[in-house]
Each structure stands twice: as structure tokens, then as C-alpha cells.
Design a protein around this motif. Structure first.
Motif, PDB file in Angstrom:
ATOM      1  N   UNK A 141       0.693  -1.180  -0.094  1.00 41.89           N
ATOM      2  CA  UNK A 141       0.073  -0.026  -0.105  1.00 41.89           C
ATOM      3  C   UNK A 141       0.886   1.261  -0.016  1.00 41.89           C
ATOM      4  N   UNK A 142       0.277   2.498  -0.369  1.00 45.74           N
ATOM      5  CA  UNK A 142       1.084   3.799  -0.339  1.00 45.74           C
ATOM      6  C   UNK A 142       2.010   4.128   0.592  1.00 45.74           C
ATOM      7  N   UNK A 143       1.234   3.892   2.006  1.00 46.98           N
ATOM      8  CA  UNK A 143       2.118   4.023   3.111  1.00 46.98           C
ATOM      9  C   UNK A 143       3.339   3.398   3.093  1.00 46.98           C
ATOM     10  N   UNK A 172       7.249   4.529   2.994  1.00 48.90           N
ATOM     11  CA  UNK A 172       8.276   3.929   4.303  1.00 48.90           C
ATOM     12  C   UNK A 172       9.374   2.958   3.742  1.00 48.90           C
ATOM     13  N   UNK A 220       4.383  13.269   0.536  1.00 48.54           N
ATOM     14  CA  UNK A 220       2.889  12.382   0.312  1.00 48.54           C
ATOM     15  C   UNK A 220       2.098  12.870  -0.697  1.00 48.54           C
ATOM     16  N   UNK A 256       1.096  10.326  -4.191  1.00 48.22           N
ATOM     17  CA  UNK A 256      -0.173   9.672  -4.667  1.00 48.22           C
ATOM     18  C   UNK A 256      -0.502   9.927  -6.120  1.00 48.22           C
ATOM     19  N   UNK A 286       1.645   7.934  -8.147  1.00 49.17           N
ATOM     20  CA  UNK A 286       1.212   6.278  -8.201  1.00 49.17           C
ATOM     21  C   UNK A 286      -0.061   6.352  -9.316  1.00 49.17           C
ATOM     22  N   UNK A 291      -8.311  -2.911  -3.674  1.00 50.71           N
ATOM     23  CA  UNK A 291      -8.348  -2.751  -2.238  1.00 50.71           C
ATOM     24  C   UNK A 291      -8.219  -4.104  -1.528  1.00 50.71           C
ATOM     25  N   UNK A 299      -4.927  -4.803   5.445  1.00 50.01           N
ATOM     26  CA  UNK A 299      -3.494  -5.014   5.441  1.00 50.01           C
ATOM     27  C   UNK A 299      -3.294  -5.679   6.807  1.00 50.01           C
ATOM     28  N   UNK A 354      -6.569  -3.586   8.318  1.00 50.93           N
ATOM     29  CA  UNK A 354      -7.046  -2.130   7.911  1.00 50.93           C
ATOM     30  C   UNK A 354      -7.385  -2.339   6.406  1.00 50.93           C
ATOM     31  N   UNK A 355      -8.500  -1.688   6.016  1.00 49.41           N
ATOM     32  CA  UNK A 355      -8.864  -1.693   4.527  1.00 49.41           C
ATOM     33  C   UNK A 355      -7.849  -0.791   3.913  1.00 49.41           C
ATOM     34  N   UNK A 356      -7.123  -1.220   2.940  1.00 52.89           N
ATOM     35  CA  UNK A 356      -6.021  -0.564   2.161  1.00 52.89           C
ATOM     36  C   UNK A 356      -5.961  -0.793   0.789  1.00 52.89           C
ATOM     37  N   UNK A 357      -5.347   0.294  -0.030  1.00 52.91           N
ATOM     38  CA  UNK A 357      -5.519   0.017  -1.398  1.00 52.91           C
ATOM     39  C   UNK A 357      -3.919  -0.446  -1.848  1.00 52.91           C
ATOM     40  N   UNK A 371      -1.054  -1.643  -4.135  1.00 55.55           N
ATOM     41  CA  UNK A 371      -0.585  -1.561  -5.722  1.00 55.55           C
ATOM     42  C   UNK A 371       0.446  -2.724  -5.898  1.00 55.55           C
ATOM     43  N   UNK A 387     -10.218   8.454  -2.968  1.00 56.15           N
ATOM     44  CA  UNK A 387      -8.901   8.779  -2.435  1.00 56.15           C
ATOM     45  C   UNK A 387      -8.865   9.253  -1.026  1.00 56.15           C
ATOM     46  N   UNK A 409      -8.131   6.433   1.072  1.00 57.23           N
ATOM     47  CA  UNK A 409      -6.665   5.935   0.913  1.00 57.23           C
ATOM     48  C   UNK A 409      -5.810   6.851   1.810  1.00 57.23           C
ATOM     49  N   UNK A 415      -6.504   6.111   5.440  1.00 58.39           N
ATOM     50  CA  UNK A 415      -5.910   4.784   5.925  1.00 58.39           C
ATOM     51  C   UNK A 415      -4.324   5.045   6.169  1.00 58.39           C
ATOM     52  N   UNK A 416      -3.692   5.471   5.207  1.00 58.33           N
ATOM     53  CA  UNK A 416      -2.382   6.024   5.177  1.00 58.33           C
ATOM     54  C   UNK A 416      -2.103   6.632   6.499  1.00 58.33           C
ATOM     55  N   UNK A 426      -2.264   4.216   9.416  1.00 57.80           N
ATOM     56  CA  UNK A 426      -1.109   3.492   9.497  1.00 57.80           C
ATOM     57  C   UNK A 426       0.047   4.161  10.178  1.00 57.80           C
ATOM     58  N   UNK A 460       3.813  15.188   8.039  1.00 60.02           N
ATOM     59  CA  UNK A 460       4.577  14.202   7.399  1.00 60.02           C
ATOM     60  C   UNK A 460       3.379  14.286   5.707  1.00 60.02           C
ATOM     61  N   UNK A 461       2.328  14.111   6.090  1.00 59.91           N
ATOM     62  CA  UNK A 461       1.429  13.709   4.892  1.00 59.91           C
ATOM     63  C   UNK A 461       1.409  15.175   4.274  1.00 59.91           C
ATOM     64  N   UNK A 521      -2.771  17.827  -1.134  1.00 60.98           N
ATOM     65  CA  UNK A 521      -2.569  16.242  -1.797  1.00 60.98           C
ATOM     66  C   UNK A 521      -3.740  16.187  -2.611  1.00 60.98           C
ATOM     67  N   UNK A 575      -3.578  15.440  -6.926  1.00 55.48           N
ATOM     68  CA  UNK A 575      -4.069  14.247  -7.026  1.00 55.48           C
ATOM     69  C   UNK A 575      -5.170  14.295  -8.402  1.00 55.48           C
TER      70      UNK A 575
END
Lengths: 115, 891
Positions: free
Chosen positions: A28-30, A34, A48, A52, A55, A68, A71, A75-78, A80, B24, B27, B30-31, B34, B56-57, B63, B67
């Protein structure tokens, strides 16, 4: 940016994303962000706000695909992952990058370029 | 490839905006979660963890915006935004919207109508295979303009056999014949076509078969007839059994073999051809002896299909070489001839000198363009006035950071929307007008007024709308974008200065455009007046013409003569008939005969073809019946019959051309050729018009019917009562004498004069020009009135002060009017110069009137000035009645 880490710039970010996905499989993106930071030995900081859109661009160009999923910590995450075209593109870009750096290295090596 | 794929996805990204946005957001959320979780694990407090993650975001909204920009096309999204906003503004101001859309509709509608006409006449390609390869071949004799004559058959064959620039060279002769089928006779416009005609065009029959190369160009064979599609529908009801039907054409047996394809209307556009006969059948016509051999009989309109890869100049070179060779071979007929290769579209209906139809088409498009400009200027006026009201809104937008280009784009979007709405309404208006337009009847040829809207018309209307939107929207948009934000926002004051300048320029331009339109309309009207007032050489009032041709109904020479004798007697006996006489043709509206003329006293020049002169065969009463003045000598008598020596009466022009400075009476000439009958001149008649009302005087002569038999004749009936009222009786009498003789044509001389060779073209031109002139005038008046009213409103405060300081109402009237008068005078001056310049280019379209006709210039100027001043006077009166107290409290 408040810290002294370098920002990743656009062209190389795409390459790093592709390489990361090649190494890690689905991510996922995060996780991608990292992973890039860790790989760089925390010398790089991924913005970030640019990650995105980058991506999205890669996905529009067909180098990566997204889905989707759930994780590790539920957690629900997208997620790639690299496509076949992405693999080829990675090879190509890596080759080009090596060339570029090789050339630049020659320029920067002392005494090699006549003044 | 990747770029294209990404582009498509981005286009896709324009839609489903909300779903994508929420995806988006999910997403990013979620980011964030985490990141927070990781931070917590690293030992931060919950607040700290969240704060760090957010920093940080780097700004969730930013964003998202980045996007979004990548997802779709930001410019397209802002365009859609502008369109939505524009539509909302238009809905909120229905009055404004209606006025502007109607004005635009008028301008664009007028343009669409004119363009659809030009399109129908000149731009629509033929419905044949590869129409762009078809060229017209126009033969041009020494010292004669293009289009005066066609090819003779031997010349056509020579060119066809010798050129290699064309894959096919084909031809047709345009004529009319009488078709007799099922005891009914119809006049048909026909093409006599060369054997390769349909094959060269690549056409397939709608039904039956077409004339094939195998049918040959054999002369004197019983003809085969191919019907035109719409004639087949009209006359035979689209009946399939028509193939194989036995009919009679010009008295000869013929067979219908098929029907031409529906979309093909012949090679004489915009006229529609009713039937096609083999070229060999031309010989059936009385005037066509030796058609196959005589190099002087030039009736053929030829076409060529260019070989692939051969350009027009290359084909031209090839034909020039052949022409030179033929000139050496046949000096008597072909010396100095050239054949010009002209793209088919530029040679409709046949090649013409100086492209007159194209000139007229362009001219009317220019008029229509002027009307559109006038409409645009009115819209600009209204938009300018409204921009003033919206000044605050625009200033606020600018203050909030909208760059000028964004402001201009948004305002242009609004006028473009209005223009597109106007375009749609204009198309509807034009379509309605086209449908309501009365069908036009031509006496000789069915003109096909087919102004159907095809893609070209729609494209043109669209282009006109876009043009109108930009032209009318750009000046106000530029002005508004330059407005000084500070002063507007601070004191709400109305910025002055440039605005009046722009308004004044608009008024001047409108007056000038309108004057140009009016003057041109006036010139066309004067042309028509001149034509209508032209002396025709005969008296067209109270004349009824009856045309019959008994030979087509199977009558021989003796029975035909007997039929006419009896007919003449019975018609003369009718009450209300003053006189009646027979002739071979009627001036204007039917085909007169032509013959080469060789003067006896002038030695024939071996290098020149003898001139071909129009003539008529008449009986002794003709001059009296038609009111043709005999200037000298005597008229024909009963004594000038078969047994008497041949005689003729020439007109003034012929007398002057053939026998200059001499008395022509007693001179002799030969008809047809060097061995033809020798004719003695016994009189001179007044010059007249013979083929069209607008022609120059040309040589013409008369010979007696008794010495020159023709079976097709016109009975010209001069009446004391309105000639229309006699028509039914004349028809009854004709049938009473000979029920089997069909009436080819029965109409009054006046009706003939309204036809294609008469006043029709001039009336059409004049009425179009006048309508456009009036629309232009209306638009200009509305514009002037609008500007002056607006100016008065703006100056209410000032007027109040002036009155409070002692100005009388008259002073105020003068104040307001003075400005109007200055503008009108300036506009008129510009208009006069423009008209003068335009007039020079249209001088050869006008007949009998100079392009600087002072009457027209004066009348148009006075008319426009009066109306424009009235448009100023009404608001000026209102200004005069301003109550100073009200005016001073105004702001």
C-alpha cells in the motif's frame, strides 16, 4: 521542509516506486513511502502530496495496478502491484539511470575533464 | 501508446468525480492511520503521533488537489465549471438571454440560408463515383469568352481520341423533347448522352438499365430512354412496369429501358434532367442535320474524368497540344480554339466567363457576413451594458486572485454559450424558412432548388456561431478584465472613459454596415427596375401563347398546315381576341432557331466560321400581333409563299453588323451554308430581346413561315380581355379541331417573362438583397437606439445637474442629439466609402445601373439617417423630461 532530509524528486520517485514494488510485491501507499525512506537509510523523505499523484500516473500508464485489500493489522487499504509492462519499464529506466549516473560520475571524477 | 492510454483514463477521470474523491479520501485516511499506529508503536503520545503524521502527509487538501489535477484535465474541468456557471447566469437573466439569442439567431439564420443556397448551387458534389476527378471541358473560340459555345461532335471525338490525361471523356447535349406516353404529352428536359456517359460517372441504375457503351453513338437508331428518378416518380408513379414501355419522343418510337439513380440529377446542376437519350438521337431534331460531321454545330457540353495522378494544369497542357494540332488540321473551324479544364463545381450549370455565379454567391455570403457582424455588435452592446452591472462581481473575482485570462475565458464562455444557443435557433429559423419558401417554376427547365442542410451547412452554422460568440464577447471581456479593481471596490463608482469610445465605434460600424447593405440592395432593385423597364422589342401585355407540335402526334406536313390554318381561324373568331398569328418561337422563354448566315456582298473568310444568327419563322400578321415596329421596307404578305422568291426582315443590329453604312434592303444572304437558300432582305425591324431580358442587342432576322416550314409553332393571341381568361376556351377549341394534338405549352407572355430567362433571377436577387438590407437596417436601428438610451441613462445624473443649473429641455435635447448626429454622420461616411469599394467589385453583376448610382446612394443615406436619428430622438426626448430632483437623488 522542516527537516534536513532531501525530498525525492519526481522522475526518480517513479523509478523508486517501481523498484520497491518489484522487491516487495503487493504494497500500500504508506508501505511504499516507508520502504523508500528506509532503503535510503532515512536520508530521503517522501512527500506524500507527490506520492499519490505519482502512483496515479503510473497506474494510468499501466505500469502498476491497484486493488483494495486488507492490511496486516486488519485495515482496509489500497494495494499496488507491478504489471508486466511495469517490469519492462523498470528494467529500461534502471538501465538509463545507470548510464546517466555513470556519465555524471565521469564528469565529477577529479582530473578527468580537461578545463 | 502509454501517453494515449493515460490520456483516455484522464478523460475518464472527468466523470464519477464524487466516488473517486471519496476513494482517495479513504486511501489517505488509511495512510494516516497506519502512520499514527507506527508512531504510537515508536512511543509517541496519541496527540503527538497524529500531529507528526499530519505534518508528514503535508496537507490533505493540497494532496487531494494535486491528485485531482493528475486525474483529469484541470483546464477541462474549469471549462465545465465556466459552462455550468454561464448557464446559471443565463437562466437567471431570461430577458437578456432571450434578446441576445434572438439577435444571434437572426444573424446566424440569415447566414445559414444564404450558405445553404450557395452550398446547393456550387458546393454539393455530384452523386457519382469520385466526383472530385470530374472536370468540365470548356471550348473557347478565338476572341470569344468561355462558355459561349460547346463542342461540335467531330471536335469532341477528336479530343476524346487524342487525349491521355483523362480516363474518360464524355458528353451530353441539353435539350427539351416532348414525350408521348399513354395519350399524354409531357415536356422533358433531356440530356443526349455519349455512350460512355453513365459508365464514366460510375452510376448504377435505380431500375432497369442505363445507356451502355454497347448502345453506341450510332445515329438515327430508334432511341432508348432512361428516365430521371424524380420524373419517373412524378410521371409514372414509380411504376416498375415502365421498363420496356413503348413511347414516342418527338414523334418517333422509343423504348424506356431504365431509371437513373435517385441522387443523380444530370450534369446541368442546379437544373434537373428528366430523361437521358443516346447522343445519336440528337439527329432527330430538325435543326441537327449533319450533326456528326459539321464542326460548326457546337452544342456538346463535354466532361473529363482525370486519370489518377493527373493534375488540372497537366490535363490543360495535354489539351492545348491537341487544340494546336486541330487548328492546323481544320483552320476554317478550329483556328485559335482552346479547351479549358475547369473543376466541375466551378462550371455549373455550364462553363461561364468570369465565374459569374461564384461571384454572386460570394457577394451574398459577404452580405450575410455583414448582417452577422451587425448582430454581433448589438450583442456586444448588451453585454457591455451588463458588464457594467457585473463590474462588482468581476472586481471581487479579480481581488480573490482570478487572473485576467481566467476572467476573459469565463466571460467568453458566456457569449459563446449564447451564440451556440443562437446558432441552434438560427438553424431552426433557416430550416423553417426553407420549408416555407415557395417553389419556383421555370418555363423551360425544372430548376431544383434543393437547399437541403448537409454537414457543410451545419459546420458553417457552427463556425458562424463560434465566430459570433468570440467577436461579440471579446471586446467586453477584455475591457472587464482590465477594470481597475481598487476603484470599483472602493467607491462603487462607475468607471468611465474607454466605454464611451467603444460604444461610439460600435454605432459607427453598425451604421456603416447597414448603409452598405442598403446601398447594395438599392443597386439590385435598380437593376431589376432597369430590366423591367427595358424595351423588349414587342408588347408583352395581353398576349397568350399556345405551343403545339402536331408532327409529334403523328401528323404529316399537309395535315399540320391544315391544322394550323383551322386553329388560327377559330381562335381569331373568339370573342375578346384582337389578333392571332403563328411563329416558330416566342421571344424569351422558348428555344429560338439559329443558322449560319453568309452575306452575299461580303466574301466569306475561309479562316472563320460564318456567324450563327438567331431567327424566327413568322406569318404575315406577326408584327402587328406582337407590336414589333417595322422601321423600313415592307412586312411579309400572303404573296411571300413557297413559289415566291425567299425573303427576310432583319433587325437593326443585324443590318448594322452585316451591311454597315449601307441600305440593307435589297441585299441578299445565304442561310445554313454556302449552298443554302439565298434570301433577299425586304425590311428592317426594331431591335428587341430574344433569349433573355438582360441580353445585349444581337443580330436577328425573320423569315416567312410559308417559305420555311416548321411543325412546332406558337400561336400568339392578342386579347382585349385579360389573357388568362381565354386559356380554357383556347384549350377547348384546340381539342375540338384535333383531339389527338397535345398542347405543349399554354401560358401568357407575362408568365413567360417571370421565368428563368426573364425576370426571375433579377427578382430573386433583388428580393434577397432587399430582405437582407431590411434585416440589417433593423439590427442597426436597434443597436443605435440601445446605445443612445444607455448613454442617456448613464448621464441622468449629469443631465439633472445641467437642468438644475438652468439648462432648458431644448438644450438637453440638443446635447443628446448632437452626439447621435455626429455618430450617424461618421457612420454614413464610412459606409459610403465601403459601399463604393464593394460596388466596384459587383459592377458586372448589375445591369443598366452604375455601381455608384447617385439615386441609390442618396436614397439609402437619407433613409438610414432618418431612421437612425429617430432612434436617437426617442431616448433624447426621454432625457428632456428628466426631473432634476429625481435625477440628483439618483445615486
Amino acid at each position: 521542509m522542516a527537516n534536513d532530509k532531501s525530498d525525492v524528486w519526481q522522475g526518480t520517485l517513479a523509478l523508486m516506486v517501481l523498484k520497491t514494488l518489484e522487491a516487495m510485491g503487493e504494497l500500500h501507499g504508506y508501505g511504499i513511502a516507508r520502504r523508500i525512506e528506509q532503503t535510503s537509510g532515512d536520508l530521503l523523505s517522501v512527500n506524500y502530496g507527490t506520492l499519490y499523484p505519482a502512483l496515479l500516473k503510473l497506474e494510468q500508464e499501466g505500469y502498476i495496478s491497484s486493488e483494495w485489500g486488507v492490511s496486516d493489522n486488519n485495515r482496509k487499504a489500497k494495494f499496488y502491484k507491478l504489471t508486466r509492462a511495469g517490469r519492462k519499464q523498470l528494467e529500461k529506466e534502471a538501465r538509463e539511470w545507470e548510464q546517466t549516473t555513470a556519465i555524471l560520475a565521469r564528469f565529477l571524477a577529479p582530473g578527468e575533464v580537461s578545463r | 501508446m502509454r501517453a494515449i492510454r493515460a490520456w483516455f483514463l484522464r478523460v475518464g477521470g472527468l466523470f464519477g468525480k464524487q466516488r473517486r474523491d471519496s476513494e482517495l479520501a479513504a486511501e489517505l485516511e488509511c495512510h494516516l492511520q497506519m502512520h499514527v499506529a507506527d508512531n504510537l508503536r515508536a512511543g509517541m503520545t496519541p496527540e503527538e503521533a497524529r500531529r507528526n503524521a499530519l505534518i508528514k502527509l503535508g496537507g490533505v487538501e493540497q494532496t487531494k488537489e494535486n491528485y485531482r489535477e493528475r486525474r483529469g484535465f484541470p483546464w477541462l474541468e474549469s471549462l465545465l465549471q465556466d459552462v455550468r456557471f454561464g448557464l446559471r447566469m443565463l437562466r437567471k437573466n431570461p430577458g437578456f438571454t432571450t434578446v441576445v439569442v434572438l439577435t444571434m439567431a437572426l444573424g446566424i439564420g440569415a447566414n445559414t440560408i444564404i450558405f445553404s443556397m450557395v452550398n446547393g448551387f456550387l458546393l454539393t458534389p455530384l452523386s457519382v463515383r469520385r466526383p472530385e476527378q470530374i472536370t468540365a471541358l470548356a471550348i473557347q473560340q478565338k476572341n470569344v469568352p468561355v462558355g459561349v459555345s460547346g463542342f461540335s461532335y467531330p471536335e469532341f471525338i477528336d479530343f476524346r481520341n487524342q487525349t491521355d490525361a483523362f480516363s474518360d471523356v464524355f458528353a451530353n447535349v441539353i435539350s427539351t423533347v416532348a414525350l408521348r406516353a399513354d395519350d399524354r404529352t409531357d415536356q422533358l428536359s433531356v440530356s443526349y448522352v455519349s455512350a460512355n456517359f453513365f459508365a464514366a460517372l460510375g452510376l448504377r441504375p435505380a431500375f432497369g438499365r442505363l445507356i451502355l457503351p454497347g448502345d453506341g453513338e450510332v445515329f438515327g437508331q430508334p432511341p432508348l430512354l432512361v428516365l430521371g428518378y424524380s420524373f419517373w416518380q412524378k410521371r409514372f408513379g414509380g411504376d416498375n412496369d415502365v421498363v420496356g414501355k413503348q413511347v414516342r419522343i418527338s414523334g418517333r418510337a422509343a423504348t424506356i429501358i431504365g431509371v437513373a439513380p435517385r441522387d443523380f440529377r444530370g450534369m446541368f446542376s442546379p437544373f434537373e434532367i428528366d430523361g437521358y437519350l443516346p447522343l445519336g438521337a440528337v439527329a432527330m431534331e430538325e435543326s441537327s442535320d449533319h450533326f456528326t460531321l459539321d464542326r460548326g454545330q457546337r452544342r456538346i457540353l463535354a466532361f473529363g474524368r482525370l486519370r489518377p495522378g493527373v493534375s488540372v494544369p497537366k490535363a490543360q497542357n495535354s489539351l492545348d497540344v491537341i487544340a494546336l494540332r486541330l487548328a492546323g488540321q481544320y483552320p476554317a473551324t478550329d483556328a485559335g480554339i482552346r479547351v479549358r479544364v475547369i473543376p466541375e463545381k466551378r462550371a455549373r450549370p455550364q462553363p461561364y466567363a468570369n465565374d459569374i455565379f461564384i461571384v454572386i454567391g460570394v457577394l451574398f455570403l459577404v452580405f450575410a457576413g455583414l448582417i452577422l457582424l451587425l448582430a454581433c455588435m448589438n450583442v456586444t452592446n448588451v453585454v457591455l451594458a451588463r458588464a457594467l452591472v457585473r463590474q462588482r462581481e468581476i472586481a471581487v473575482r479579480a481581488a480573490l486572485g482570478a487572473v485576467p485570462s481566467r476572467l476573459i475565458r469565463q466571460m467568453l464562455t458566456e457569449t459563446l454559450l449564447l451564440a451556440l444557443l443562437g446558432g441552434v435557433s438560427g438553424l431552426a429559423l433557416a430550416g423553417l424558412t426553407n420549408r416555407l419558401a415557395p417553389s419556383v417554376h421555370f418555363p423551360n427547365f425544372p430548376l431544383r432548388l434543393d437547399f437541403a442542410f448537409d454537414w457543410r451547412v451545419y459546420m458553417y452554422a457552427f463556425a458562424a456561431a463560434v465566430f459570433a460568440g468570440i467577436v461579440s464577447g471579446l471586446p467586453p471581456a477584455l475591457r472587464a478584465s482590465r477594470a481597475d479593481v481598487n476603484s470599483v471596490l472602493r467607491d462603487e463608482g462607475l468607471t468611465r472613459g474607454g466605454k464611451h469610445r467603444l460604444h461610439s465605434d460600435l454605432v459607427i460600424a453598425q451604421i456603416a454596415c447597414s448603409l452598405t447593405l442598403l446601398i447594395t440592395a438599392g443597386l439590385f432593385v435598380r437593376s431589376l427596375e432597369h430590366i423591367e423597364g427595358t424595351y423588349l422589342g414587342f408588347n408583352p401585355d395581353h398576349v397568350l401563347n399556345l405551343i403545339t407540335d402536331p408532327s409529334q402526334d403523328g401528323y404529316d406536313h399537309a395535315r399540320t398546315v391544315e391544322f394550323y390554318r383551322e386553329l388560327e381561324d377559330r381562335i381569331r373568331a373568339l370573342p375578346g381576341v384582337q389578333a392571332a398569328s403563328l411563329a416558330g418561337s416566342v421571344p424569351i422563354g422558348s428555344f429560338p432557331a439559329r443558322t449560319p448566315v453568309l452575306s452575299e456582298s461580303q466574301p466569306a473568310d475561309p479562316n472563320r466560321q460564318p456567324p450563327s444568327i438567331l431567327y424566327n419563322t413568322i406569318d404575315p400578321g406577326y408584327f402587328e400581333t406582337m407590336g414589333v415596329p417595322l422601321l423600313r421596307g415592307r412586312g411579309f404578305t400572303e404573296g411571300d409563299n413557297e413559289t415566291a422568291p425567299p425573303v427576310a426582315i432583319v433587325n437593326e443590329t443585324m443590318a448594322r453588323k452585316f451591311w454597315p453604312h449601307r441600305d440593307p434592303i435589297g441585299e441578299r444572304f445565304r442561310m445554313k451554308n454556302a449552298t443554302g437558300p439565298l434570301v433577299e432582305i425586304i425590311g428592317v425591324a426594331r431591335d428587341g430581346k430574344y433569349q433573355t431580358v438582360a441580353e445585349d442587342f444581337q443580330p436577328y432576322f425573320y423569315v416567312p413561315l410559308a417559305q420555311n416550314y416548321v411543325s412546332r409553332r406558337v400561336l400568339e393571341i392578342r386579347s382585349r380581355v385579360p389573357p388568362e381568361s381565354l386559356a380554357a376556351q383556347v384549350q377547348r377549341e384546340t381539342h375540338a379541331i384535333a383531339p389527338d394534338v397535345s398542347i405543349v405549352d399554354l401560358r401568357t407572355m407575362k408568365q413567360s417573362l417571370e421565368g428563368g430567362t426573364g425576370y426571375f433571377v433579377f427578382r430573386l436577387g433583388a428580393s434577397l438583397a432587399v430582405q437582407m438590407g431590411l434585416v440589417g437596417l433593423l439590427l442597426a436601428v436597434v443597436g443605435v437606439y440601445g446605445v443612445v438610451s444607455f448613454a442617456v441613462n448613464q448621464r441622468t445624473h449629469e443631465i439633472g445637474i445641467r437642468m438644475a443649473l438652468g439648462a432648458s429641455p431644448q438644450d438637453i435635447l440638443v446635447l443628446v442629439l448632437r452626439r447621435g448626429v455626429v455618430l450617424v454622420i461618421a457612420g454614413v461616411l464610412v459606409g459610403l466609402i465601403a459601399s463604393w469599394a464593394l460596388g466596384r467589385t459587383i459592377s458586372h453583376v448589375l445591369v443598366g445601373v452604375s455601381s455608384t448610382d447617385p439615386v441609390v446612394y442618396a436614397a439609402a443615406t437619407v433613409m438610414l439617417s432618418c431612421v437612425a436619428l429617430l432612434a436617437c430622438w426617442i431616448p433624447a426626448r426621454r432625457a428632456m423630461r428628466v426631473d432634476p430632483m429625481v435625477a440628483l437623488r439618483y445615486e
